[in-house]
Design an enzyme around this catalytic site. Sequence first.
Site, PDB file in Angstrom:
ATOM      1  N   HIS A   1       0.818  -1.218   0.000  1.00 13.75           N
ATOM      2  CA  HIS A   1       0.000   0.000   0.000  1.00 13.75           C
ATOM      3  C   HIS A   1       0.843   1.255   0.000  1.00 13.75           C
ATOM      4  CE1 HIS A   1      -2.243  -3.048   2.569  1.00 13.75           C
ATOM      5  NE2 HIS A   1      -2.976  -2.937   1.476  1.00 13.75           N
TER       6      HIS A   1
ATOM      7  N   HIS B   1       0.955   4.614   1.956  1.00 10.17           N
ATOM      8  CA  HIS B   1       0.447   5.195   3.196  1.00 10.17           C
ATOM      9  C   HIS B   1       0.553   6.714   3.118  1.00 10.17           C
ATOM     10  CE1 HIS B   1      -0.071   1.651   6.032  1.00 10.17           C
ATOM     11  NE2 HIS B   1       0.190   1.120   4.846  1.00 10.17           N
TER      12      HIS B   1
ATOM     13  N   HIS C   1      -3.570   4.171   5.185  1.00 11.56           N
ATOM     14  CA  HIS C   1      -3.504   4.128   3.730  1.00 11.56           C
ATOM     15  C   HIS C   1      -3.857   5.499   3.178  1.00 11.56           C
ATOM     16  CE1 HIS C   1      -4.485  -0.477   3.641  1.00 11.56           C
ATOM     17  NE2 HIS C   1      -3.390  -0.182   4.324  1.00 11.56           N
TER      18      HIS C   1
ATOM     19  N   HIS D   1     -11.750   0.543   2.193  1.00 11.31           N
ATOM     20  CA  HIS D   1     -10.648  -0.207   1.596  1.00 11.31           C
ATOM     21  C   HIS D   1     -11.176  -1.117   0.486  1.00 11.31           C
ATOM     22  CE1 HIS D   1      -6.735  -2.203   1.573  1.00 11.31           C
ATOM     23  NE2 HIS D   1      -7.383  -3.348   1.530  1.00 11.31           N
TER      24      HIS D   1
ATOM     25  N   HIS E   1      -9.260   2.936  -1.433  1.00 16.23           N
ATOM     26  CA  HIS E   1      -8.317   3.997  -1.074  1.00 16.23           C
ATOM     27  C   HIS E   1      -7.415   4.218  -2.285  1.00 16.23           C
ATOM     28  CE1 HIS E   1      -8.435   2.175   3.246  1.00 16.23           C
ATOM     29  NE2 HIS E   1      -9.498   2.937   3.030  1.00 16.23           N
TER      30      HIS E   1
ATOM     31  N   ASP F   1      -4.511   1.771  -2.156  1.00 14.49           N
ATOM     32  CA  ASP F   1      -4.739   0.322  -2.144  1.00 14.49           C
ATOM     33  C   ASP F   1      -4.203  -0.321  -3.418  1.00 14.49           C
ATOM     34  OD1 ASP F   1      -5.984   0.535   0.291  1.00 14.49           O
ATOM     35  OD2 ASP F   1      -8.027   0.401  -0.509  1.00 14.49           O
TER      36      ASP F   1
ATOM     37  N   HIS G   1       3.301  -5.370   4.027  1.00 11.35           N
ATOM     38  CA  HIS G   1       2.717  -5.962   5.233  1.00 11.35           C
ATOM     39  C   HIS G   1       3.038  -7.452   5.367  1.00 11.35           C
ATOM     40  CE1 HIS G   1       0.233  -2.465   6.397  1.00 11.35           C
ATOM     41  NE2 HIS G   1       0.303  -2.188   5.103  1.00 11.35           N
TER      42      HIS G   1
ATOM     43  N   ARG H   1       3.370  -4.218   9.718  1.00 14.81           N
ATOM     44  CA  ARG H   1       4.173  -3.515   8.711  1.00 14.81           C
ATOM     45  C   ARG H   1       5.598  -4.065   8.783  1.00 14.81           C
ATOM     46  NH1 ARG H   1       1.719   2.630   9.479  1.00 14.81           N
ATOM     47  NH2 ARG H   1      -0.432   1.927   9.565  1.00 14.81           N
TER      48      ARG H   1
END
Length: 177
Positions: free
Chosen positions: A69, A71, A86, A94, A103, A106, A143, A166
Site C-alpha cells: 500500500h 500510506h 492508507h 478499503h 483507497h 490500495d 505488510h 508492517r
Amino acid sequence: MSRMVALLLLAAVTVVTAEEMVAVVRLTPHDVKGKNVTGNLKIVQSVPNGPVTITGSIHGLTEGLHGFHVHEKGDLSNGCASTGAHFNPENVTHGGPDDTVRHVGDLGNVQANSEGEAMINITDNIISLSGPNNILGRAIVVHSAEDDLGKGNHTLSSTTGNAGDRWACGVIGVQKI
C-alpha cells in the site's frame, strides 16, 4: 516570424508536458524481530494523468501474498508505524486495485516466492506523481499478511484489508534524471 515562434512554443510545451516522471523507493525493515525485509522500487509515470508503473524487487518475505500500500505520510521517524493510514483522500472504504471504491493507496498484494523474493510489476490508474492523487513524499508499506481487498469478514477488512503488521517501508522520492 510570429508563426515560427508559435510553433516553437507549442513544441516546447509538448516536450515539457510529455516528460516522464520517475520516483524511487528504498524499502527498509520495520523493527520486527527476525524480519529483514528490504527492496528497491522504481515508479514511472510516462504522461501526466496517465497510468503509473511500479517495478522492482522485495527480499526477506515469507512465501505467499503480502499487502502492498501507499500510506499517507512519508514519516519514518518511528519506523513504519509513523507512516499513518492508507493514502485515502476521498475517505472511502478499503478495496482492491481493480475496485471502483478503494483507497488511492490500495495496491493489493505482492507475491513472494519460496526464497522470499517478490518481483514487482504493477500498473495503476489511480495513483499519480502529480495532482490530487500524488504519492510523492508518501510511503510504500509492505505488510506481513495477505490483503483481503476489503472482502474479508474481519473488522479490519474495510480499513486495512487485515494485511497484518508492517514489515518494511520507504519514502517515495523523486529521482533526478
